[in-house]
Motif scaffolding. Sequence first.
Motif, PDB file in Angstrom:
ATOM      1  N   HIS A 193       0.833  -1.198  -0.011  1.00  0.00           N
ATOM      2  CA  HIS A 193       0.001   0.036   0.086  1.00  0.00           C
ATOM      3  C   HIS A 193       0.920   1.333  -0.124  1.00  0.00           C
ATOM      4  N   ILE A 194       0.492   2.183  -0.632  1.00  0.00           N
ATOM      5  CA  ILE A 194       1.263   3.615  -0.853  1.00  0.00           C
ATOM      6  C   ILE A 194       1.099   4.309   0.555  1.00  0.00           C
ATOM      7  N   PHE A 195       2.515   4.919   0.928  1.00  0.00           N
ATOM      8  CA  PHE A 195       2.385   5.601   2.123  1.00  0.00           C
ATOM      9  C   PHE A 195       2.701   6.844   1.732  1.00  0.00           C
ATOM     10  N   CYS A 196       3.419   7.072   0.599  1.00  0.00           N
ATOM     11  CA  CYS A 196       3.983   8.514   0.270  1.00  0.00           C
ATOM     12  C   CYS A 196       4.169   8.680  -1.141  1.00  0.00           C
ATOM     13  N   TYR A 197       3.633   9.660  -1.756  1.00  0.00           N
ATOM     14  CA  TYR A 197       4.061   9.813  -3.415  1.00  0.00           C
ATOM     15  C   TYR A 197       4.251  11.182  -3.648  1.00  0.00           C
ATOM     16  N   PHE A 198       5.054  11.475  -4.903  1.00  0.00           N
ATOM     17  CA  PHE A 198       5.209  12.829  -5.270  1.00  0.00           C
ATOM     18  C   PHE A 198       5.657  12.696  -6.775  1.00  0.00           C
ATOM     19  N   ASP A 199       5.316  13.954  -7.500  1.00  0.00           N
ATOM     20  CA  ASP A 199       5.845  14.030  -8.991  1.00  0.00           C
ATOM     21  C   ASP A 199       7.400  14.309  -8.867  1.00  0.00           C
ATOM     22  N   PHE A 200       8.237  13.333  -9.190  1.00  0.00           N
ATOM     23  CA  PHE A 200       9.866  13.840  -9.347  1.00  0.00           C
ATOM     24  C   PHE A 200      10.126  14.839 -10.254  1.00  0.00           C
ATOM     25  N   ASP A 201       9.287  15.164 -11.264  1.00  0.00           N
ATOM     26  CA  ASP A 201       9.821  16.337 -12.298  1.00  0.00           C
ATOM     27  C   ASP A 201       9.149  17.502 -11.589  1.00  0.00           C
ATOM     28  N   LYS A 202       8.024  17.681 -11.218  1.00  0.00           N
ATOM     29  CA  LYS A 202       7.382  18.839 -10.609  1.00  0.00           C
ATOM     30  C   LYS A 202       7.743  19.273  -9.353  1.00  0.00           C
ATOM     31  N   PHE A 203       7.866  18.106  -8.523  1.00  0.00           N
ATOM     32  CA  PHE A 203       8.265  18.363  -7.125  1.00  0.00           C
ATOM     33  C   PHE A 203       7.540  19.339  -6.443  1.00  0.00           C
ATOM     34  N   ASP A 204       6.239  19.762  -6.222  1.00  0.00           N
ATOM     35  CA  ASP A 204       5.628  20.752  -5.550  1.00  0.00           C
ATOM     36  C   ASP A 204       5.067  20.163  -4.465  1.00  0.00           C
ATOM     37  N   VAL A 205       4.315  18.989  -4.222  1.00  0.00           N
ATOM     38  CA  VAL A 205       3.607  18.664  -3.240  1.00  0.00           C
ATOM     39  C   VAL A 205       3.807  16.902  -2.998  1.00  0.00           C
ATOM     40  N   VAL A 206       4.144  16.737  -1.704  1.00  0.00           N
ATOM     41  CA  VAL A 206       4.237  15.557  -1.288  1.00  0.00           C
ATOM     42  C   VAL A 206       3.014  15.056  -0.540  1.00  0.00           C
ATOM     43  N   THR A 207       2.558  13.957  -1.104  1.00  0.00           N
ATOM     44  CA  THR A 207       1.229  13.481  -0.663  1.00  0.00           C
ATOM     45  C   THR A 207       1.451  12.464   0.484  1.00  0.00           C
ATOM     46  N   VAL A 208       1.044  12.278   1.703  1.00  0.00           N
ATOM     47  CA  VAL A 208       0.949  11.257   2.847  1.00  0.00           C
ATOM     48  C   VAL A 208      -0.303  11.032   3.361  1.00  0.00           C
ATOM     49  N   LYS A 209      -0.335   9.927   3.971  1.00  0.00           N
ATOM     50  CA  LYS A 209      -1.418   9.580   4.753  1.00  0.00           C
ATOM     51  C   LYS A 209      -1.402   9.945   6.221  1.00  0.00           C
ATOM     52  N   CYS A 210      -2.328  10.582   7.039  1.00  0.00           N
ATOM     53  CA  CYS A 210      -2.577  11.186   8.156  1.00  0.00           C
ATOM     54  C   CYS A 210      -3.418  10.593   9.032  1.00  0.00           C
ATOM     55  N   GLN A 211      -3.562  10.881  10.168  1.00  0.00           N
ATOM     56  CA  GLN A 211      -4.662  10.538  11.083  1.00  0.00           C
ATOM     57  C   GLN A 211      -5.882  11.631  10.933  1.00  0.00           C
ATOM     58  N   PRO A 212      -7.185  11.259  10.534  1.00  0.00           N
ATOM     59  CA  PRO A 212      -8.151  12.441  10.302  1.00  0.00           C
ATOM     60  C   PRO A 212      -8.167  13.354  11.554  1.00  0.00           C
ATOM     61  N   ALA A 213      -7.915  12.900  12.609  1.00  0.00           N
ATOM     62  CA  ALA A 213      -8.083  13.728  13.690  1.00  0.00           C
ATOM     63  C   ALA A 213      -6.926  14.773  13.658  1.00  0.00           C
ATOM     64  N   ARG A 214      -6.178  14.601  13.025  1.00  0.00           N
ATOM     65  CA  ARG A 214      -4.729  15.420  13.060  1.00  0.00           C
ATOM     66  C   ARG A 214      -4.686  16.546  11.942  1.00  0.00           C
ATOM     67  N   ILE A 215      -5.483  16.248  10.839  1.00  0.00           N
ATOM     68  CA  ILE A 215      -5.559  16.974   9.528  1.00  0.00           C
ATOM     69  C   ILE A 215      -5.946  18.452   9.864  1.00  0.00           C
ATOM     70  N   ALA A 216      -7.082  18.291  10.632  1.00  0.00           N
ATOM     71  CA  ALA A 216      -7.632  19.876  10.810  1.00  0.00           C
ATOM     72  C   ALA A 216      -6.647  20.592  11.690  1.00  0.00           C
ATOM     73  N   ASP A 217      -6.079  20.120  12.645  1.00  0.00           N
ATOM     74  CA  ASP A 217      -4.885  20.908  13.272  1.00  0.00           C
ATOM     75  C   ASP A 217      -3.705  21.372  12.553  1.00  0.00           C
ATOM     76  N   LEU A 218      -3.446  20.274  11.703  1.00  0.00           N
ATOM     77  CA  LEU A 218      -2.199  20.801  10.716  1.00  0.00           C
ATOM     78  C   LEU A 218      -2.488  21.789   9.595  1.00  0.00           C
ATOM     79  N   ARG A 219      -3.549  21.555   9.084  1.00  0.00           N
ATOM     80  CA  ARG A 219      -4.170  22.668   8.215  1.00  0.00           C
ATOM     81  C   ARG A 219      -4.350  24.063   8.921  1.00  0.00           C
ATOM     82  N   GLU A 220      -4.676  24.337  10.144  1.00  0.00           N
ATOM     83  CA  GLU A 220      -4.980  25.343  10.770  1.00  0.00           C
ATOM     84  C   GLU A 220      -3.719  25.922  11.216  1.00  0.00           C
ATOM     85  N   SER A 221      -2.555  25.161  11.449  1.00  0.00           N
ATOM     86  CA  SER A 221      -1.313  25.539  12.065  1.00  0.00           C
ATOM     87  C   SER A 221      -0.300  25.755  11.001  1.00  0.00           C
ATOM     88  N   CYS A 222      -0.442  24.928  10.066  1.00  0.00           N
ATOM     89  CA  CYS A 222       0.751  24.893   9.159  1.00  0.00           C
ATOM     90  C   CYS A 222       0.484  25.356   7.644  1.00  0.00           C
TER      91      CYS A 222
END
Length: 110
Positions: free
Chosen positions: A40-69
């Motif tokens: 199963h995928i846990f991380c991926y990104f476009d190595f040519d564009k390399f702008d966003v790294v996508t990772v899985k995260c706990q749903p309860a933590r996502i809101a806090d990260l979006r708010e503070s980062c």
Amino acid sequence: MNVEEIREYCLTVGTDVVEKTPFVKFHGAESVLAFYVGGHIFCYFDFDKFDVVTVKCQPARIADLRESCDYICDPFNMSPKYWIGIRAKDCPDAVMKELIANSYAIVGMG
């Protein structure tokens, strides 16, 4: 972290990590590099564009990260309920590593 540093880090979070380019048949996704644990995928990104790294995260933590980062954004082509995007150029190295390791742990437990 640059693209090579993140690639190297992803390969060191566990001895069972596999690296693939699974979307080469899809136009616009040929250069997406994905890291897997237990098939199963846990991380991926476009190595040519390399702008966003996508990772899985706990749903309860996502809101806090979006708010503070300001470097947390929508994931590329995944559910924002379970995944986050990380703006690679803006995220501190230690945070990037922690979020990748966290994603590995979440996916590896599943």
